[in-house]
Write a protein that holds these residues in place. Structure first.
Motif, PDB file in Angstrom:
ATOM      1  N   ALA A 114       0.976  -1.221   0.070  1.00  0.00           N
ATOM      2  CA  ALA A 114      -0.273  -0.018   0.143  1.00  0.00           C
ATOM      3  C   ALA A 114       0.776   1.216  -0.041  1.00  0.00           C
ATOM      4  N   ARG A 115       0.311   2.330  -0.981  1.00  0.00           N
ATOM      5  CA  ARG A 115       1.219   3.495  -0.686  1.00  0.00           C
ATOM      6  C   ARG A 115       0.126   4.546  -0.838  1.00  0.00           C
ATOM      7  N   ASN A 116       0.643   5.673  -0.042  1.00  0.00           N
ATOM      8  CA  ASN A 116      -0.507   6.801  -0.223  1.00  0.00           C
ATOM      9  C   ASN A 116       0.173   7.853  -0.590  1.00  0.00           C
ATOM     10  N   GLU A 117      -0.603   8.873  -0.820  1.00  0.00           N
ATOM     11  CA  GLU A 117       0.089  10.354  -1.544  1.00  0.00           C
ATOM     12  C   GLU A 117       1.469  10.650  -0.576  1.00  0.00           C
ATOM     13  N   ASN A 118       1.248  10.757   0.648  1.00  0.00           N
ATOM     14  CA  ASN A 118       2.296  11.152   1.299  1.00  0.00           C
ATOM     15  C   ASN A 118       3.622  10.263   1.146  1.00  0.00           C
ATOM     16  N   GLY A 119       3.569   9.353   0.215  1.00  0.00           N
ATOM     17  CA  GLY A 119       4.518   8.481   0.119  1.00  0.00           C
ATOM     18  C   GLY A 119       4.817   7.206   1.185  1.00  0.00           C
ATOM     19  N   GLU A 120       4.029   7.327   2.217  1.00  0.00           N
ATOM     20  CA  GLU A 120       4.052   6.208   3.032  1.00  0.00           C
ATOM     21  C   GLU A 120       3.906   4.708   2.615  1.00  0.00           C
ATOM     22  N   VAL A 121       4.305   3.820   2.805  1.00  0.00           N
ATOM     23  CA  VAL A 121       4.678   2.478   1.968  1.00  0.00           C
ATOM     24  C   VAL A 121       4.435   1.496   3.206  1.00  0.00           C
ATOM     25  N   SER A 122       3.591   0.553   2.868  1.00  0.00           N
ATOM     26  CA  SER A 122       3.797  -0.723   3.744  1.00  0.00           C
ATOM     27  C   SER A 122       3.314  -1.809   3.037  1.00  0.00           C
ATOM     28  N   THR A 123       3.835  -2.989   3.530  1.00  0.00           N
ATOM     29  CA  THR A 123       3.643  -4.144   2.915  1.00  0.00           C
ATOM     30  C   THR A 123       2.986  -5.241   3.754  1.00  0.00           C
ATOM     31  N   TYR A 124       2.126  -5.935   3.336  1.00  0.00           N
ATOM     32  CA  TYR A 124       1.732  -7.195   3.865  1.00  0.00           C
ATOM     33  C   TYR A 124       2.547  -8.262   4.037  1.00  0.00           C
ATOM     34  N   PRO A 125       2.383  -9.341   5.034  1.00  0.00           N
ATOM     35  CA  PRO A 125       3.242 -10.465   4.954  1.00  0.00           C
ATOM     36  C   PRO A 125       3.157 -11.080   3.504  1.00  0.00           C
ATOM     37  N   VAL A 126       4.188 -11.890   3.305  1.00  0.00           N
ATOM     38  CA  VAL A 126       4.115 -12.947   1.962  1.00  0.00           C
ATOM     39  C   VAL A 126       3.123 -13.709   2.201  1.00  0.00           C
ATOM     40  N   VAL A 127       2.393 -13.955   1.225  1.00  0.00           N
ATOM     41  CA  VAL A 127       1.582 -15.085   0.892  1.00  0.00           C
ATOM     42  C   VAL A 127       1.840 -16.109  -0.013  1.00  0.00           C
ATOM     43  N   GLU A 128       1.607 -17.460   0.257  1.00  0.00           N
ATOM     44  CA  GLU A 128       1.973 -18.543  -0.677  1.00  0.00           C
ATOM     45  C   GLU A 128       0.699 -19.029  -1.350  1.00  0.00           C
ATOM     46  N   MET A 129       0.909 -19.298  -2.521  1.00  0.00           N
ATOM     47  CA  MET A 129      -0.166 -19.953  -3.340  1.00  0.00           C
ATOM     48  C   MET A 129       0.084 -21.413  -3.452  1.00  0.00           C
ATOM     49  N   GLU A 130      -0.669 -22.316  -2.734  1.00  0.00           N
ATOM     50  CA  GLU A 130      -0.530 -23.741  -2.844  1.00  0.00           C
ATOM     51  C   GLU A 130      -1.531 -24.208  -4.082  1.00  0.00           C
ATOM     52  N   PHE A 131      -0.453 -24.975  -4.821  1.00  0.00           N
ATOM     53  CA  PHE A 131      -1.391 -25.468  -6.054  1.00  0.00           C
ATOM     54  C   PHE A 131      -1.746 -26.938  -5.871  1.00  0.00           C
ATOM     55  N   HIS A 132      -2.824 -27.195  -6.569  1.00  0.00           N
ATOM     56  CA  HIS A 132      -3.337 -28.704  -6.766  1.00  0.00           C
ATOM     57  C   HIS A 132      -2.190 -29.379  -7.392  1.00  0.00           C
ATOM     58  N   ILE A 161       7.745 -20.182   4.276  1.00  0.00           N
ATOM     59  CA  ILE A 161       9.215 -19.924   3.602  1.00  0.00           C
ATOM     60  C   ILE A 161      10.238 -19.286   4.486  1.00  0.00           C
ATOM     61  N   PRO A 162      11.382 -19.647   4.227  1.00  0.00           N
ATOM     62  CA  PRO A 162      12.322 -18.921   5.350  1.00  0.00           C
ATOM     63  C   PRO A 162      12.293 -17.410   5.318  1.00  0.00           C
ATOM     64  N   GLU A 163      12.717 -16.701   6.743  1.00  0.00           N
ATOM     65  CA  GLU A 163      12.615 -15.473   6.721  1.00  0.00           C
ATOM     66  C   GLU A 163      13.360 -14.615   5.766  1.00  0.00           C
ATOM     67  N   ALA A 164      14.410 -15.214   5.409  1.00  0.00           N
ATOM     68  CA  ALA A 164      15.448 -14.340   4.532  1.00  0.00           C
ATOM     69  C   ALA A 164      14.429 -14.132   3.189  1.00  0.00           C
ATOM     70  N   VAL A 165      14.056 -15.360   2.819  1.00  0.00           N
ATOM     71  CA  VAL A 165      13.306 -15.230   1.468  1.00  0.00           C
ATOM     72  C   VAL A 165      11.994 -14.151   1.568  1.00  0.00           C
ATOM     73  N   ALA A 166      11.332 -14.399   2.714  1.00  0.00           N
ATOM     74  CA  ALA A 166      10.261 -13.515   2.790  1.00  0.00           C
ATOM     75  C   ALA A 166      10.596 -12.110   3.062  1.00  0.00           C
ATOM     76  N   GLN A 167      11.672 -11.617   3.672  1.00  0.00           N
ATOM     77  CA  GLN A 167      11.857 -10.155   3.576  1.00  0.00           C
ATOM     78  C   GLN A 167      12.570  -9.773   2.240  1.00  0.00           C
ATOM     79  N   LYS A 168      13.140 -10.767   1.165  1.00  0.00           N
ATOM     80  CA  LYS A 168      13.574 -10.337  -0.065  1.00  0.00           C
ATOM     81  C   LYS A 168      12.279 -10.205  -0.804  1.00  0.00           C
ATOM     82  N   ALA A 169      11.172 -11.005  -0.653  1.00  0.00           N
ATOM     83  CA  ALA A 169       9.790 -10.709  -1.477  1.00  0.00           C
ATOM     84  C   ALA A 169       9.191  -9.490  -0.952  1.00  0.00           C
ATOM     85  N   ARG A 170       9.375  -9.326   0.446  1.00  0.00           N
ATOM     86  CA  ARG A 170       8.658  -7.905   0.648  1.00  0.00           C
ATOM     87  C   ARG A 170       9.408  -6.750   0.301  1.00  0.00           C
ATOM     88  N   GLN A 171      10.914  -6.785   0.140  1.00  0.00           N
ATOM     89  CA  GLN A 171      11.502  -5.680  -0.377  1.00  0.00           C
ATOM     90  C   GLN A 171      11.290  -5.576  -1.938  1.00  0.00           C
TER      91      GLN A 171
END
Lengths: 379, 379
Positions: A189-207, A222-232
């Motif tokens: 999410a990003r607003n006009e003021n330039g404030e940015v926030s990310t939700y935690p990483v979700v995983e799509m599990e396939f049939h 997933i490992p925390e390091a991968v999650a951080q990379k995904a959010r970044q």
């Protein structure tokens, strides 16, 4: 600070489907007067928004005139007339997400090019105009129509020359098939003021057999390091677009734990539905906060969440009936969402079910039970 | 099992105020077609329910005709024409809560008598018809009008003979003043199948000087044994009524940790608003589940919750403006609810704010900050 609450401020929304419907829960909570435009007079939002207009979202004049009647314009579907939005913006209307961002995202070839230009990792691809030319490249690859793809439409796995039969001509991309461990998504999410926030990483599990997304799981396993990379990475994408509102960023976690951008949706997204029950701030509230330039809400979760889509069962068309819905409602932490579509047809998205639990494995187990139990049939 | 979801089933609701509005979030989630009757054409629900009727809730013919147009009838306010409900019930309509229960609860003298008959502990009281007769009993006591009291209206502390001046004649009770440690409340849900569930005990924290409820706190900061006794007592009350739907049971915890029933509300209640953000199942969803005879949802909390009412500030009347609402939205876990009333006046309930946090003391601390920050003014 404009006072939006219980005022004469008019929020316009292009589209009045299920995403709009869940947004209305939030505009009602804040008493923000909401006006919606949708081509179907029986759209899920038609009866419950403050003011409903029926009209073609791709028609310049319809979108332009609708825009002139509101104080701020947003979307719940990205297939809208961009020229009208550009003109409205030029005349001083706030349009979030911005038309320039929508224009890039609407076209998958242009979108992929944008990632290259902005040094955002994505799978290698080539752009084509006619199907005939696709015969020259190496199999396998993923064919994607540049425009109007959604929910798996406009996307096809090409393994042999015969898979090309029946594909429509028109701008498309051929994307290299990258082996991946997981499909992930992050909502930014990003607003006009330039404030940015990310939700935690979700995983799509396939049939494992049908190769369809069965469960959206938050947090991703997933490992925390991968999650951080995904959010970044997701945050970098949002900053590159300079996007205001919500941006759902779909990614691949490769075999080497690299993060590649697949594609983005410039709006609330199926991968964020779990947030209604699991998060401190639902994605719909966050979208509203972002476009109104209010402070963004806390994106972390209270509990683990798993989401299961409710789609029409094969072999059933007509007036919908939710078989065994009372059975799944017996289970603690299970919430069905029914989108208000009166008629089902095979694979039509009719609703979703969220399962929340303090324990992720328990939530995942219940999700499987839910999926086996409820069936979307017709009378 | 009747299929309510996206069907032609019509749920009727008497009243279209803020409680109705929060119920609509749930009927929209389940796509239950909802028809509402309210005397004000600008009622908070008027624009967002599926079908709105404007009319007098105390008028026999209005309520009767409205009832004939729906498949099941519920209330969001208890001051409705009971005779019409009885006739509708006689003709086969499901009316939940039942008219016979509403009739007892509508009259505080009758309600208190009911507790005596059912061995449910309550403060000693006497019934009177005229104010003059109240002079004969010992001061202090609490005067309560038998009918139409709400939010502190129709209730007065009588310490001296002069406090009786200006009280209206009509049936009333004089209740013995029992010293108490806490005012508590428990919401009970009960469905047609007889399934019963209670929410955790909440505590009403009073302003030390103004003697007004300032915070509703869940869970109450009381010993577990007292909490269990309170939940059990509330369940006994619901069973005694044989009530279907939600019942909010207000209680006193005496100096000796006895639980005395104060009064009940046969509906969703201010003391349960925290549940929207804090609980697995909000009280509004639970009410819907109860009246539709669906399985009841899990009543436990995901996180601690504190609720602050937003009432119009003294000295301001007219078009409402929520001062500093964006300031409180900066704080994590803070959710304002705006009821959709366009005009404020002193002490009018305009909304509420819920504060959730993993830590109760932190939630309570933030609640105080919220209360000091946001002000409901007029332009």
């Amino acid at each position: 600070m404009k006072n939006y609450f219980s005022s004469d401020f008019r929020l316009g929304v292009l589209g009045g489907g299920q995403l709009g419907r869940m947004l209305l829960t939030e505009t009602q909570k804040y008493d923000v007067f909401t006006v919606m435009l949708d081509p179907s007079k029986h759209a899920p939002c038609s009866e419950i928004c403050n003011e409903f207009h029926c009209g073609d979202l791709m028609d310049y004049e319809t979108v332009y005139q609708f825009g002139k009647s509101v104080d701020l314009l947003t979307i719940e579907i990205e297939h809208v007339n961009i020229e009208a939005l550009k003109q409205l913006e030029k005349e001083g209307l706030k349009v979030y997400p911005q038309p320039s961002v929508l224009e890039i995202i609407q076209n998958k070839a242009r979108q992929k090019q944008f990632y290259i230009e902005n040094n955002i990792p994505t799978a290698p691809f080539q752009v084509f105009k006619i199907v005939e030319d696709l015969k020259s490249i190496e199999f396998p690859f993923v064919w994607k129509s540049a425009k109007f793809g959604y929910d798996g439409n406009g996307v096809k796995m090409i393994r042999h020359q015969k898979d090309l039969i029946g594909l429509p001509d028109g701008e498309c991309i051929a994307e290299e098939l990258i082996p991946f461990k997981n499909e992930l998504a992050v909502i930014v999410a990003r607003n006009e003021n330039g404030e940015v926030s990310t939700y935690p990483v979700v995983e799509m599990e396939f049939h494992p057999v049908a190769n369809q997304v069965e469960y959206v799981i938050c947090p991703a396993r997933i490992p925390e390091a991968v999650a951080q990379k995904a959010r970044q990475t997701a945050m970098n994408v949002a900053e590159a677009y300079g996007h205001i509102g919500l941006l759902a960023v779909e990614m691949f976690q490769t075999e080497n734990d690299e993060i590649l951008i697949n594609e983005v949706a410039p709006r609330t997204h199926n991968s964020g539905h779990y947030s209604i029950e699991a998060s401190y701030t639902s994605q719909f509230e966050q979208h509203l906060r972002a476009i109104l330039n209010l402070p963004l809400g806390k994106t972390e979760s209270k509990v683990a969440g798993v989401m299961v889509n409710l789609v029409g069962a094969e072999g059933y068309s007509g007036v919908v009936r939710y078989e065994n819905i009372e059975k799944i409602m017996e289970i603690e932490g299970v919430t069905p969402h029914i989108y208000g579509k009166k008629e089902t047809r095979p694979f039509r998205k009719m609703g979703h079910v969220t399962i929340v639990n303090e324990n992720m494995e328990e939530a995942r187990r219940i999700a499987e039970l839910v999926k086996k139990t409820i069936v979307v049939k017709s009378n």
